[in-house]
Motif scaffolding. Sequence first.
Motif, PDB file in Angstrom:
ATOM      1  N   ARG A  37       0.833  -1.199   0.000  1.00 13.78           N
ATOM      2  CA  ARG A  37       0.000   0.000   0.000  1.00 13.78           C
ATOM      3  C   ARG A  37       0.867   1.249   0.000  1.00 13.78           C
ATOM      4  O   ARG A  37       0.544   2.242  -0.683  1.00 13.78           O
ATOM      5  CB  ARG A  37      -0.905  -0.004   1.237  1.00 13.78           C
ATOM      6  CG  ARG A  37      -1.959  -1.113   1.192  1.00 13.78           C
ATOM      7  CD  ARG A  37      -2.758  -1.158   2.469  1.00 13.78           C
ATOM      8  NE  ARG A  37      -3.459   0.091   2.718  1.00 13.78           N
ATOM      9  CZ  ARG A  37      -4.180   0.347   3.801  1.00 13.78           C
ATOM     10  NH1 ARG A  37      -4.263  -0.582   4.762  1.00 13.78           N
ATOM     11  NH2 ARG A  37      -4.800   1.513   3.942  1.00 13.78           N
TER      12      ARG A  37
ATOM     13  N   ALA B  67       0.846   3.948  -2.952  1.00 14.49           N
ATOM     14  CA  ALA B  67       0.627   5.378  -2.677  1.00 14.49           C
ATOM     15  C   ALA B  67       1.792   6.197  -3.197  1.00 14.49           C
ATOM     16  O   ALA B  67       1.589   7.312  -3.752  1.00 14.49           O
ATOM     17  CB  ALA B  67       0.449   5.593  -1.176  1.00 14.49           C
TER      18      ALA B  67
ATOM     19  N   SER C  14      -1.116  11.020  -0.155  1.00 16.69           N
ATOM     20  CA  SER C  14      -1.856  10.216   0.815  1.00 16.69           C
ATOM     21  C   SER C  14      -1.514  10.683   2.218  1.00 16.69           C
ATOM     22  O   SER C  14      -0.341  10.751   2.585  1.00 16.69           O
ATOM     23  CB  SER C  14      -1.500   8.736   0.650  1.00 16.69           C
ATOM     24  OG  SER C  14      -2.102   7.989   1.677  1.00 16.69           O
TER      25      SER C  14
END
Length: 815
Positions: free
Chosen positions: A69, A73, A208
């Motif tokens: 993740r 990102a 993010s």
Amino acid sequence: MITTSQGLADENSVMPEPLKKLILMSRRIQKRQHIFILSILLVFSSLVGLTVFSIESWQQHLLDRSRLRTQEAAMRLAESFSSNLAAMIQMHMRDLQFMTSLPPGDLSPDLLRRFDNMHPWLAGVSCRSADASHKSPLAVDYPLDFNMLPSDSGNTWKGGVNRPFVDKKGLLHIPLRIFALSAQPTGKHFYRICQADLFFGNQHASASPEHAHMLLLLDGQHHVLAQWMNGHWQQASAIPEAWATHLEIPVRSTPWTMQVRWDSQPLPDLQHLLDRLDIWTVLLLAAESGLALVALIWMYRRFVESRYQRAHQALHEMVNEAQDVDEIYQGLVQLSVLGTGALAAYVAVPDEKQGILSVVAASARKPGLAGTLRQLPLSLDPENLPWGQLLPSLAYRLQCRVTPRTPHISGMMARAIAFYPQLRGFREVIAWPVMAENVPFPVAIFVLEITRLTHWLFGRSLIVHWESLLHDLESYKEKIQAIKEKERLLQTDALTGLPNRSHFTTLVTNSLNTVSEAQSLFGLALLDMDMFNEINTSFSSLEADQCLQEIACQLQGVLPQSDDILARVGGDEFGLFIKLNDADHAILIGEEILKAVQNSARKMLDSTLSTSIGWAMFPADGQDVYTLMAQADEALAEAKRQGGNTFKFFGGEVSRRAKQRLWVRRDFPCALQKGDIHFFLQPKADMLEDCLTGVEMLARWCPAHAHWIGPGKFMPYVEENAHLVRLLGRWALEEAGRLRARMRSEGLDLQISLNIGAKHFLDPAFMQDIEQLCPDGNGLTLEITETASVIGRKSARPVMEWCQMRGFKLWRALK
């Protein structure tokens, strides 16, 4: 461990069979115990490995997902910044291209101001023109490829961007420069330059908020032009080592590259989750370890319980096979060490006279320690320190189980260790009193030394089992005492306290088994009181019994040695077995016996009493007790025949009569069956009438191919034996019936007399013999021998009256 230690094996090389079985069974249990321990450890190791593997796999999965993740990102962030930066540079370069393509008159300051206001991300827009004859003024740090810009046939464009910089507001300034070279119809060339600063900030890309990233704007030589982090641009600075993971995306249509970096460490939330998983892992491992420990303890306790039960069973078997209590005590201490893993065990028996506890059985794992335990001077006196204050002595006084936690005077064990250093390490000592029925004090003290771990794990169970063992031991002692009392009653005459006949034969047999024929001379004597029936008739039974008790007491005083044997072998018969110096010694003893009997009767009854004695010598007269007693009985019978109050030795006439008696008892029944017993008729006459009145049947023995045997050689022995005298009486009744029938057939009216032994006449089967062989007694006279034994007996009179009713005449045979 349950294996026998070297010290224990040396001190008790001969073990009872139940103890050997216990050792073998303990070894089997130990092997199974090892298998179970390995199995539990294997399961525990597998469970721990599975737990660790599962937790680590889950943690790794969480880390991999977090890294993925974070990488996604970062990719999105880098692509966003790169695409936006490329698009803005391209778009604003087109705007500047448009401005450079306008005629010079159209580029008024007002137009430039409106253009500057219309584009919020541009500042410092300016344009200027000049003759191309001069040197080109355009110099940029990073030229751009203008193939991406639209072109026309009249102009040639060049341009690029200068090195970007960051202002105080955290915006990235990118100087744009464009140069247009145009040709006039007159043949002259001129150029036009437009320039502006492009602002590039955080709003131009999506970041993010969950992940911390760092963007680096790099040139073709990987020099850092600017650095973006935490929502704003800044000048290049040192990059932390943790931000080593990165990826690069080129900025389209520029010589730049956008590099994104991120922290390889997990996010705080993820790190908190990982920490919690570590805690749960530790808790699970602790729970599994506790479970394995509980399983091991449970399994070990179960095996120990099994060993205790086996030890209990072994003690029962040992009790059943043991010969005496000392053997039980020795087996108990061995069993305690082998069955429970105890360090040592011993049994102490109290001696009230000396005031001590004497160790009679001891066993220990340490070599030589059992010998030390046997030497302990335990005392019953509490003032005798330290031996009167140790736990065994305390258990004797309190008459209950004691342990080191029982209140006692401290420091006594340390003082005992100073005398016996081998006792060092004795800390968990348990002492039990062994009680017996109707005994106020313990008959023994059982002491067990165990390890503290054993006491902690199995103290309660051990105490329960061993108290049950000692209770069984107490029951066994009571049982053995009852058995001994029963054996004593079975082996002892209740009136005199002397051994009875069966025990007398056992004692003499044991004595004969231990003597040498060549070096020893023993005499066995049988005593029978003369006419003791008259004593019973003339005095009360109590006085007669007291007389026998006094005779027994006087005879014990006659015995020359303490190991001589005196017994009561019958109602008024005694047996004696003594060691003799020579035959004259037996004569001396016989005379003393005669005097002792006379003195006893005179003292107790104020009357006279004599005895008859028969002697048999070992080894001359026999090699075993039964032969000696038979020979002594023959000598006793000879003494009786000579009137009593004397003693006779087996041998000579006694021996001859014994052989004759044996021959008669063996051959007489066969002679009756073969018809070798004949009856001669002796006439009876009336001298006054001078006529024959009857005949008397006299028995004679004529063996086949032998001479006639007179009655004096066999009748005395026949009359002694009830069986033989009945056989002869039946034969006489049968022959008398046939003889009477024959005489009547020949016209002879004579009375036939036949002898009937007293033993046969008093036999309950006598009347049955009459009914069967000669129911009609007319013409027959029964002459009863040994009349003295018949007259006066109440049981004889009904028989006499019954015979007279049958027609028989009765006479006394005077011998």
